[in-house]
Write a protein that holds these residues in place. Structure first.
Motif, mmCIF file in Angstrom:
data_model
loop_
_atom_site.group_PDB
_atom_site.id
_atom_site.type_symbol
_atom_site.label_atom_id
_atom_site.label_comp_id
_atom_site.label_asym_id
_atom_site.label_seq_id
_atom_site.Cartn_x
_atom_site.Cartn_y
_atom_site.Cartn_z
ATOM 1 N N ARG A 91 -8.052 3.210 -2.839
ATOM 2 C CA ARG A 91 -8.059 3.928 -4.117
ATOM 3 C C ARG A 91 -6.692 3.890 -4.778
ATOM 4 N N ALA A 92 -5.637 3.991 -3.966
ATOM 5 C CA ALA A 92 -4.282 3.942 -4.512
ATOM 6 C C ALA A 92 -4.004 2.581 -5.148
ATOM 7 N N LEU A 93 -4.456 1.515 -4.493
ATOM 8 C CA LEU A 93 -4.248 0.172 -5.059
ATOM 9 C C LEU A 93 -5.033 0.004 -6.354
ATOM 10 N N GLU A 94 -6.257 0.490 -6.369
ATOM 11 C CA GLU A 94 -7.063 0.390 -7.589
ATOM 12 C C GLU A 94 -6.389 1.133 -8.741
ATOM 13 N N ASP A 95 -5.885 2.340 -8.456
ATOM 14 C CA ASP A 95 -5.253 3.147 -9.502
ATOM 15 C C ASP A 95 -3.934 2.530 -9.970
ATOM 16 N N ILE A 96 -3.166 1.987 -9.027
ATOM 17 C CA ILE A 96 -1.851 1.453 -9.403
ATOM 18 C C ILE A 96 -1.987 0.146 -10.181
ATOM 19 N N GLN B 118 0.831 -1.213 0.000
ATOM 20 C CA GLN B 118 0.000 0.000 0.000
ATOM 21 C C GLN B 118 0.861 1.258 0.000
ATOM 22 N N LYS B 119 1.945 1.241 0.777
ATOM 23 C CA LYS B 119 2.868 2.384 0.824
ATOM 24 C C LYS B 119 3.501 2.622 -0.545
ATOM 25 N N MET B 120 3.855 1.541 -1.226
ATOM 26 C CA MET B 120 4.463 1.668 -2.557
ATOM 27 C C MET B 120 3.464 2.256 -3.543
ATOM 28 N N ILE C 182 0.905 4.277 -2.843
ATOM 29 C CA ILE C 182 0.709 5.697 -2.506
ATOM 30 C C ILE C 182 1.890 6.539 -2.975
ATOM 31 N N ASP C 183 3.108 6.042 -2.754
ATOM 32 C CA ASP C 183 4.298 6.804 -3.168
ATOM 33 C C ASP C 183 4.402 6.896 -4.681
ATOM 34 N N ALA C 184 4.054 5.825 -5.382
ATOM 35 C CA ALA C 184 4.159 5.834 -6.844
ATOM 36 C C ALA C 184 3.185 6.820 -7.472
ATOM 37 N N LEU C 185 2.027 7.013 -6.807
ATOM 38 C CA LEU C 185 1.007 7.933 -7.332
ATOM 39 C C LEU C 185 1.127 9.328 -6.741
ATOM 40 N N ASP C 186 2.134 9.542 -5.862
ATOM 41 C CA ASP C 186 2.356 10.842 -5.231
ATOM 42 C C ASP C 186 1.142 11.321 -4.457
ATOM 43 N N TYR C 187 0.486 10.379 -3.772
ATOM 44 C CA TYR C 187 -0.617 10.780 -2.902
ATOM 45 C C TYR C 187 -0.047 11.420 -1.642
ATOM 46 N N ASN C 188 -0.876 12.153 -0.938
ATOM 47 C CA ASN C 188 -0.456 12.856 0.266
ATOM 48 C C ASN C 188 -0.087 11.845 1.351
ATOM 49 N N ASP C 189 1.138 11.945 1.884
ATOM 50 C CA ASP C 189 1.580 11.019 2.920
ATOM 51 C C ASP C 189 0.733 11.109 4.172
ATOM 52 N N ASP C 190 0.065 12.273 4.378
ATOM 53 C CA ASP C 190 -0.754 12.421 5.580
ATOM 54 C C ASP C 190 -1.976 11.528 5.538
ATOM 55 N N ASP C 191 -2.313 11.052 4.328
ATOM 56 C CA ASP C 191 -3.507 10.223 4.181
ATOM 57 C C ASP C 191 -3.200 8.740 4.238
ATOM 58 N N ASP C 192 -1.945 8.379 4.616
ATOM 59 C CA ASP C 192 -1.568 6.970 4.637
ATOM 60 C C ASP C 192 -2.460 6.154 5.558
ATOM 61 N N GLY C 193 -2.917 6.758 6.623
ATOM 62 C CA GLY C 193 -3.746 6.015 7.560
ATOM 63 C C GLY C 193 -5.182 5.862 7.113
ATOM 64 N N ASP C 194 -5.622 6.546 6.083
ATOM 65 C CA ASP C 194 -6.987 6.480 5.577
ATOM 66 C C ASP C 194 -7.132 5.231 4.707
ATOM 67 N N LEU D 155 5.096 2.131 -10.892
ATOM 68 C CA LEU D 155 5.888 1.513 -9.822
ATOM 69 C C LEU D 155 7.363 1.385 -10.196
ATOM 70 N N LYS D 156 7.668 1.422 -11.481
ATOM 71 C CA LYS D 156 9.049 1.242 -11.941
ATOM 72 C C LYS D 156 9.939 2.422 -11.552
ATOM 73 N N ASP D 157 9.341 3.547 -11.232
ATOM 74 C CA ASP D 157 10.125 4.727 -10.873
ATOM 75 C C ASP D 157 10.446 4.797 -9.384
ATOM 76 N N LEU D 158 9.929 3.868 -8.597
ATOM 77 C CA LEU D 158 10.161 3.899 -7.152
ATOM 78 C C LEU D 158 11.604 3.552 -6.808
ATOM 79 N N ASP D 159 12.133 4.187 -5.787
ATOM 80 C CA ASP D 159 13.467 3.882 -5.268
ATOM 81 C C ASP D 159 13.302 2.866 -4.127
ATOM 82 N N LEU D 160 13.318 1.587 -4.492
ATOM 83 C CA LEU D 160 13.068 0.550 -3.497
ATOM 84 C C LEU D 160 14.254 0.353 -2.564
#
Length: 348
Positions: free
Chosen positions: A110-115, A88-90, A92-104, A122-127
């Motif tokens: 929605r982030a999983l559906e979009d990703i 889920q964190k990956m 959210i980060d890949a879609l540049d969602y607001n980190d403050d909403d991580d707990g929502d 996801l290929k641009d993430l710095d794992l």
């Protein structure tokens, strides 16, 4: 699907007994299994069994028109529930969602559906940076796990195994002989053991059959098997046509190499001089030295020669990467100089 039931016993953590019990509970239940968590809450699977099996059980949400509140998108992947938070964190980060909403939970869903609709982000993430952050939190090195999660989100339940490719005749030959193209090749000198004399069986319409008569003994000789103890010419024809006792003309010898490969030495390759009957030069169970002239990969056999001229001929053997060419040339020059000095001393 009923025809899939027998496969449940092979899921990690199950077995025939646990699989049968789970299937019975599912049949008796009026509520469908909507999530992996339902294995514990609905069907009371033990914690240890759940941790072992849950990553291999797919809850397919693609058949539903919509997801309800109990559904989890990641249940349709091979990602383990223990790492859902990282997936889920990956997303959210890949879609540049607001980190403050991580707990929502709605944001995560929605982030999983979009990703899943656009997994290339996801290929641009710095794992690696993500793995370092997890190490700071007390986790061991999780780089491989993070890469596996990303690959699974990009291609859910994709078989990563390479497609089956049938072996070629050459690959099968080296596999069965426990050899390789470097250790067994044309030009290699090998030791082998004679186990049979190869003969060509006579045919009924065999042309140019001319029995010979030994003037000294008065006996007739079969021109094919070279047996020379027939007192009458008619016995040769009976030996050839009627009884079928003529083994045929010797065309070579069959040998077995030390690695188990069988080989064939034609009569013409037995000696530099002409050989009419291989049995005059070679005996059964005799150990001989021969050189490989051809490899028949489709028949898993080789052709050889044991002629002295062929054995003495220098074969062009490929040199490996460790061969010291400079040292070899230096030794060759030193040897030539020594020979020249010896010749000069002899002339003096």
């Amino acid at each position: 699907h009923f025809h899939y039931n027998s496969m449940v016993q092979f899921v990690c953590g199950f077995g025939p007994r646990k699989a049968d019990a789970l299937l019975k509970l599912i049949k008796q239940s009026n509520d469908p299994l909507e999530s992996r968590a339902g294995l514990v809450t609905q069907f009371h699977i033990g914690g240890c069994v759940f941790l072992n099996c849950t990553g291999f059980i797919k809850i397919d949400h693609t058949r539903d028109d919509s997801l309800n509140e109990n559904s989890e998108l990641l249940d349709s992947t091979r990602i383990h529930p223990e790492t859902y938070v990282w997936a889920q964190k990956m997303a959210i980060d890949a879609l540049d969602y607001n980190d403050d909403d991580d707990g929502d939970s709605n944001v995560k869903q929605r982030a999983l559906e979009d990703i899943l609709e656009d997994p290339d982000k996801l290929k641009d993430l710095d794992l690696i940076a993500f793995a370092i952050e997890l190490e700071r939190q007390g986790f061991p090195d999780k780089r491989i796990t993070l890469y596996d999660i990303r690959d699974e989100l990009i291609n859910r339940f994709t078989d990563k195994r390479t497609p089956y490719q049938p072996l070629t005749d050459e690959e099968r030959f080296y596999l069965l002989s426990n050899e390789s193209a470097e250790t067994f090749k044309v030009g290699l000198v090998v030791q082998c053991k004679v186990f049979d004399i190869a003969r060509r069986k006579p045919k009924g319409d065999e042309p140019d059959i001319q029995p010979k008569r030994n003037e000294e003994t008065g006996m007739w000789q079969c021109p094919l098997c070279l047996r020379d103890n027939f007192p009458e010419l008619s016995e040769i024809w009976n030996h050839f046509d009627t009884s079928g006792s003529c083994p045929g003309q010797a065309v070579g010898v069959r040998v077995r190499l030390d690695n188990g490969i069988t080989g064939f030495i034609p009569t013409k390759n037995i000696s530099d001089s002409k050989v009419a009957n291989p049995e005059e030069r070679i005996k059964i169970n005799q150990q001989i030295i021969a050189k490989v002239t051809r490899i028949l990969y489709d028949k898993s056999t080789v052709d050889l020669t044991c002629k002295t001229s062929d054995l003495n001929a220098v074969s062009a053997v490929a040199k490996d990467v460790f061969y010291d060419t400079e040292a070899a040339e230096k030794l060759k020059k030193e040897k030539e100089e020594e020979e020249e000095e010896e010749e000069e001393e002899e002339e003096e």
